[in-house]
Design a protein around this motif. Structure first.
Motif, PDB file in Angstrom:
ATOM      1  N   TRP A  82      97.241  52.825  54.006  1.00 38.01           N
ATOM      2  CA  TRP A  82      97.480  51.407  53.699  1.00 38.01           C
ATOM      3  C   TRP A  82      96.170  50.618  53.727  1.00 38.01           C
ATOM      4  N   VAL A  83      95.349  50.887  54.742  1.00 41.83           N
ATOM      5  CA  VAL A  83      94.058  50.199  54.844  1.00 41.83           C
ATOM      6  C   VAL A  83      93.167  50.558  53.660  1.00 41.83           C
ATOM      7  N   ASN A  84      93.115  51.838  53.330  1.00 40.75           N
ATOM      8  CA  ASN A  84      92.250  52.275  52.240  1.00 40.75           C
ATOM      9  C   ASN A  84      92.682  51.700  50.907  1.00 40.75           C
ATOM     10  N   MET A  85      93.991  51.563  50.714  1.00 40.48           N
ATOM     11  CA  MET A  85      94.479  50.922  49.502  1.00 40.48           C
ATOM     12  C   MET A  85      93.965  49.487  49.436  1.00 40.48           C
ATOM     13  N   GLY A  86      94.013  48.799  50.572  1.00 40.11           N
ATOM     14  CA  GLY A  86      93.499  47.432  50.617  1.00 40.11           C
ATOM     15  C   GLY A  86      92.017  47.372  50.295  1.00 40.11           C
ATOM     16  N   ILE A  87      91.241  48.292  50.860  1.00 46.73           N
ATOM     17  CA  ILE A  87      89.809  48.327  50.584  1.00 46.73           C
ATOM     18  C   ILE A  87      89.555  48.562  49.098  1.00 46.73           C
ATOM     19  N   SER A  88      90.324  49.473  48.517  1.00 51.37           N
ATOM     20  CA  SER A  88      90.150  49.782  47.095  1.00 51.37           C
ATOM     21  C   SER A  88      90.385  48.549  46.228  1.00 51.37           C
ATOM     22  N   TYR A  89      91.436  47.795  46.530  1.00 54.15           N
ATOM     23  CA  TYR A  89      91.715  46.581  45.754  1.00 54.15           C
ATOM     24  C   TYR A  89      90.674  45.490  46.031  1.00 54.15           C
ATOM     25  N   ALA A  90      90.210  45.392  47.278  1.00 53.65           N
ATOM     26  CA  ALA A  90      89.180  44.389  47.596  1.00 53.65           C
ATOM     27  C   ALA A  90      87.907  44.678  46.826  1.00 53.65           C
ATOM     28  N   ASN A  91      87.533  45.951  46.721  1.00 52.76           N
ATOM     29  CA  ASN A  91      86.328  46.307  45.987  1.00 52.76           C
ATOM     30  C   ASN A  91      86.466  46.032  44.489  1.00 52.76           C
ATOM     31  N   ARG A  92      87.691  45.915  44.010  1.00 53.09           N
ATOM     32  CA  ARG A  92      87.938  45.563  42.594  1.00 53.09           C
ATOM     33  C   ARG A  92      88.231  44.074  42.437  1.00 53.09           C
ATOM     34  N   LYS A  93      88.036  43.306  43.531  1.00 55.87           N
ATOM     35  CA  LYS A  93      88.229  41.854  43.554  1.00 55.87           C
ATOM     36  C   LYS A  93      89.683  41.439  43.339  1.00 55.87           C
ATOM     37  N   SER A 147      89.475  41.990  60.614  1.00 56.05           N
ATOM     38  CA  SER A 147      88.226  41.516  59.997  1.00 56.05           C
ATOM     39  C   SER A 147      88.269  41.679  58.488  1.00 56.05           C
ATOM     40  N   TYR A 148      88.808  42.819  58.017  1.00 50.93           N
ATOM     41  CA  TYR A 148      88.948  43.018  56.572  1.00 50.93           C
ATOM     42  C   TYR A 148      89.844  41.931  55.974  1.00 50.93           C
ATOM     43  N   LEU A 149      90.936  41.620  56.688  1.00 49.42           N
ATOM     44  CA  LEU A 149      91.867  40.604  56.194  1.00 49.42           C
ATOM     45  C   LEU A 149      91.183  39.242  56.125  1.00 49.42           C
ATOM     46  N   ARG A 150      90.452  38.870  57.172  1.00 44.34           N
ATOM     47  CA  ARG A 150      89.766  37.573  57.171  1.00 44.34           C
ATOM     48  C   ARG A 150      88.776  37.478  56.006  1.00 44.34           C
ATOM     49  N   LEU A 151      88.008  38.531  55.789  1.00 39.61           N
ATOM     50  CA  LEU A 151      87.036  38.552  54.702  1.00 39.61           C
ATOM     51  C   LEU A 151      87.716  38.372  53.358  1.00 39.61           C
ATOM     52  N   THR A 152      88.838  39.072  53.178  1.00 36.52           N
ATOM     53  CA  THR A 152      89.568  38.994  51.916  1.00 36.52           C
ATOM     54  C   THR A 152      90.136  37.594  51.690  1.00 36.52           C
ATOM     55  N   LEU A 153      90.707  36.993  52.730  1.00 33.37           N
ATOM     56  CA  LEU A 153      91.271  35.646  52.605  1.00 33.37           C
ATOM     57  C   LEU A 153      90.182  34.622  52.295  1.00 33.37           C
ATOM     58  N   ASN A 154      89.008  34.783  52.885  1.00 31.56           N
ATOM     59  CA  ASN A 154      87.898  33.884  52.554  1.00 31.56           C
ATOM     60  C   ASN A 154      87.469  34.061  51.106  1.00 31.56           C
ATOM     61  N   CYS A 155      87.511  35.296  50.610  1.00 35.11           N
ATOM     62  CA  CYS A 155      87.177  35.533  49.200  1.00 35.11           C
ATOM     63  C   CYS A 155      88.198  34.889  48.267  1.00 35.11           C
ATOM     64  N   MET A 156      89.413  34.688  48.757  1.00 32.48           N
ATOM     65  CA  MET A 156      90.460  34.001  47.979  1.00 32.48           C
ATOM     66  C   MET A 156      90.366  32.484  48.114  1.00 32.48           C
ATOM     67  N   ASP A 157      89.380  32.017  48.883  1.00 28.85           N
ATOM     68  CA  ASP A 157      89.268  30.596  49.202  1.00 28.85           C
ATOM     69  C   ASP A 157      90.478  30.082  49.979  1.00 28.85           C
ATOM     70  N   ARG A 158      91.138  30.995  50.691  1.00 31.17           N
ATOM     71  CA  ARG A 158      92.257  30.594  51.545  1.00 31.17           C
ATOM     72  C   ARG A 158      91.764  30.536  52.988  1.00 31.17           C
ATOM     73  N   HIS A 159      90.872  29.569  53.218  1.00 25.55           N
ATOM     74  CA  HIS A 159      90.277  29.443  54.547  1.00 25.55           C
ATOM     75  C   HIS A 159      91.315  29.017  55.582  1.00 25.55           C
ATOM     76  N   ASP A 160      92.401  28.364  55.114  1.00 26.07           N
ATOM     77  CA  ASP A 160      93.485  27.993  56.023  1.00 26.07           C
ATOM     78  C   ASP A 160      94.157  29.238  56.593  1.00 26.07           C
ATOM     79  N   LEU A 161      94.356  30.235  55.723  1.00 30.50           N
ATOM     80  CA  LEU A 161      94.962  31.481  56.178  1.00 30.50           C
ATOM     81  C   LEU A 161      93.966  32.312  56.990  1.00 30.50           C
ATOM     82  N   ALA A 162      92.705  32.281  56.588  1.00 33.48           N
ATOM     83  CA  ALA A 162      91.691  33.039  57.330  1.00 33.48           C
ATOM     84  C   ALA A 162      91.616  32.578  58.782  1.00 33.48           C
ATOM     85  N   ALA A 163      91.831  31.273  58.992  1.00 37.34           N
ATOM     86  CA  ALA A 163      91.785  30.747  60.361  1.00 37.34           C
ATOM     87  C   ALA A 163      92.921  31.304  61.219  1.00 37.34           C
ATOM     88  N   LEU A 164      94.027  31.706  60.574  1.00 36.33           N
ATOM     89  CA  LEU A 164      95.166  32.229  61.313  1.00 36.33           C
ATOM     90  C   LEU A 164      94.932  33.644  61.832  1.00 36.33           C
TER      91      LEU A 164
END
Length: 321
Positions: A254-265, A289-306
């Motif tokens: 599950w984590v690796n799938m997430g990494i794969s999609y994150a690397n493809r933006k 940490s991966y989740l926070r980074l991804t949410l910041n890349c989505m400009d969802r800083h409100d969710l990243a704070a959670l």
């Protein structure tokens, strides 16, 4: 990797395999800490109970039952090895290596633990320890014990040691071309030297020999995700899905799938897969940490704070997982 300020750093194959634990003082870094609250403390047969949970894909309960088993019998090498395997599947690398070290302390001749430790050390970039364990595995294996260790290997440079061990495992593959463990180790070693084409071929051979093994599909996907091939990331997603079909609670996949999609933006999908992994095991800090980074890349800083709350339920209104 180039890109704008919203691009996450490309995650290399080691993260895709199992994580990013790098030890300092080995004795302290690998000390195993048991969980304080354990519902299996009074269970009459904790090892058997652990195996039932492991086969059912309930890794958290399997780990708890195995902890009771090894506390009752600290010299049970096989129980420690299974505890390491369960932690590795649960994306908890430090604990996996800690348990495997205890397995080998109890029985230095446990070749299954030697192999698992060698692979885990390799994935954690603890290369000298990895190569030593893999050489020891070959030396103790009844089929491969006659393979000579090249003279001066232990005093050679790290690169020379890598080539030496690869050559030894290639000789083992000639002795028994159907040994899935040999092809698996070759795949891991070639990932270490970033020879991804060789690594991919090794894992494809391993999958051909053992197509029902989710760990092998996961390793194949991680290799493909980091190859230079144009369709590598797409092939990786297929391999991860195969791993999850075989083992739906396989957190690493599950984590690796997430990494794969994150690397493809494809950050929305990446967040979904990270949250799925965290719903199965909310403890690994690196996944948060991966989740926070991804949410910041989505400009969802409100969710990243959670993310600081470490509560997946806070994200269910935004993502289906």
């Amino acid at each position: 990797m180039g890109g704008d300020a919203h691009d996450p750093p490309q995650m290399d194959w080691m993260n895709n395999f199992w994580g990013n634990f790098v030890p300092g003082n080995a004795a302290d870094a690998y000390k195993y800490e048991f969980q304080q609250e354990n519902p299996f403390l009074q269970h009459p047969a904790p090892f058997e109970e652990a195996m039932k949970h492991y086969q059912a894909g309930s890794l958290t309960d399997a780990i708890l039952a195995l902890e009771v088993s090894v506390q009752r019998d600290p010299q049970n090498s096989d129980a420690w090895r299974w505890l390491g395997t369960a932690h590795a599947d649960n994306d908890e690398d430090k604990l996996a290596i800690s348990a495997l070290r205890r397995s080998l302390e109890a029985d230095p001749e446990n070749i299954e633990a030697l192999l698992d430790a060698g692979v885990s050390y390799t994935n954690e970039l603890v290369q000298v320890e990895a190569l030593e364990h893999l050489r020891s595995w070959l030396a103790r294996h009844p089929e491969y014990s006659n393979i000579p260790v090249p003279p001066g290997s232990e005093e050679a440079s790290l690169f020379e040691q890598q080539r030496s061990v690869i050559e030894m495992f290639l000789q083992a593959a000639e002795i028994n071309p159907t040994d899935v463990d040999i092809h698996t180790v070759l795949g891991v070693l070639w990932n270490l030297t970033r020879e991804y084409n060789h690594a991919e071929e090794a894992f494809k051979e391993a999958v051909k020999l053992d197509p029902e093994n989710p760990s092998l599909w996961n390793k194949l996907g991680a290799t493909q995700a980091n190859s230079a091939r144009e369709n590598g990331s797409k092939d990786a997603v297929y391999a991860y899905r195969k791993a999850l079909e075989l083992k739906p609670n396989y957190i690493r996949a599950w984590v690796n799938m997430g990494i794969s999609y994150a690397n493809r933006k494809m950050y929305d999908l990446a967040a979904k897969y990270y949250l799925k992994a965290l719903s199965l095991n909310p403890t690994p800090n690196h996944i948060w940490s991966y989740l926070r980074l991804t949410l910041n890349c989505m400009d969802r800083h409100d969710l990243a704070a959670l993310v600081e709350e470490k509560n997946v339920d806070l994200f269910r209104s935004q993502f289906t997982f």
